[in-house]
Motif scaffolding. Structure first.
Motif: not given
Length: 356
Positions: A320-332, A334-339
């Motif tokens: 249900y949360e995902k249907s609103f686009g409120l789920n979290l995404k990450e783009k990391s 190697g050593r770079r950890k995206g927000a």
């Protein structure tokens, strides 16, 4: 998906009987690429080969396409897949559903990202899009197209009316703020521009000079509109600010402009309130919306139901949360950890009402 498979023929020129015979007793998928007028559809067999891509002009030739699909389904199991892009495909989808065809929804983002996956070529055009939609459905990257009930459709229509007036009201408030900041900057420190009393005052007087000429009339107007919600101290502060305003003087035309903007703002404000009450009444008649309304309010509950359907149709709260686009995404990497950020892959109006 060879290059030749993207060649399209007009629906009137396709060898329908030959194709029907070739696909007899098979499962085939028809991927439909929707546009304003030029529609394309790829017929893909069970081996994921495009047998034919047809094109037609909507709505002039859409009836022929519906008959074409119905003819194929006489001897084959036909499944149709489309993208939920805008409203141009709604009429065709309704006709296909009325005929009893199985219809599935493919995410436009998935179709866009798959442009280079199947043939190694990043280009994307209508015929290729239709083939990609069919292939994505074959690969399980689709879902049954949800059919809205009459209540959900009515709720959606009422919500669009509410959005219409809300947007116009906010646009007019922005213009009013610019005018007031120039000619009467003290006013917004006393009262919010979203208050009906302030909008009515500006629609009637247009600026501080007119209030100075008729202070008693301005007081009476504010008492009438604000009623018991507006303190007498606030009324006197507004009148006093008109006498001592630091703002730029107004020409007659500038005063007329402010009055016109304020009058339009007030019109949409009243219409928005009426539309909001309508949405709330519709949400009360729906059990799921009524339960959600106890937490987030009637209007927001109606917006959520109209945007993504009732919460009960989702298996988990996360879905249900995902249907609103409120789920979290990450783009990391190697050593770079995206927000972490929300995906925003859902109706923006629902997120806006939840936030507010």
């Amino acid at each position: 998906m060879g290059k030749g498979k993207y060649r399209a023929v007009f629906i009137k020129d396709v060898d329908a009987s030959g194709l029907k015979k070739a696909l007899s007793d098979q499962r085939c998928v028809v991927g439909i690429d929707v546009a304003k007028a030029d529609f394309f559809a790829s017929v893909m067999d069970a081996s994921r080969q495009v047998r034919v891509t047809v094109k037609w002009t909507h709505p002039a030739d859409s009836r022929e396409f519906v008959e074409f699909v119905s003819m194929l389904s006489e001897d084959a199991t036909v499944e149709l897949a489309m993208e939920p892009t805008g409203v141009y495909g709604d009429a065709l989808r309704e006709r296909l559903l009325r005929r009893g065809h199985a219809l599935y929804r493919v995410s436009p983002k998935r179709a866009h990202d798959a442009a280079e996956v199947y043939d190694g070529v990043p280009s994307l055009h209508d015929a290729k899009s239709a083939a990609i939609i069919a292939r994505l459905h074959q690969d399980g990257a689709s879902e049954p197209w949800p059919v809205l009930s009459d209540h959900e459709r009515g709720l959606t229509a009422a919500l669009r009316v509410l959005e219409l007036h809300d947007k116009q009201m906010q646009r007019n408030i922005g213009q009013l703020e610019a005018c007031v900041s120039r000619h009467w900057p003290e006013l917004t420190t006393i009262m919010s521009l979203t208050r009906a009393t302030l909008v009515e005052l500006l629609a009637t007087y247009g600026g501080p000079a007119a209030v100075v000429r008729d202070p008693d009339g301005a007081r009476e107007l504010m008492r009438r509109v604000g009623r018991h919600m507006l303190a007498s101290e606030t009324i006197e502060a507004v009148v006093a600010s008109a006498h001592s305003s630091f703002g730029m003087g107004q020409t007659d035309e500038e005063t007329r402009m402010v009055r016109a903007i304020a009058a339009e703002c007030r019109r949409h404000q009243l219409a928005s309130n009426k539309a909001r009450r309508r949405v709330e009444r519709l949400s009360v008649s729906d059990g799921a919306s009524l339960n959600i309304g106890k937490v987030v309010g009637k209007t927001t509950a109606a917006v959520l139901t109209a945007s993504v359907g009732t919460a009960t149709k989702y298996e988990t709260a996360s879905a249900y949360e995902k249907s609103f686009g409120l789920n979290l995404k990450e783009k990391s990497s190697g050593r770079r950890k995206g927000a972490l950020h929300i995906t925003k892959r859902g109706p923006g109006v629902a997120r806006r009402y939840l936030y507010l």
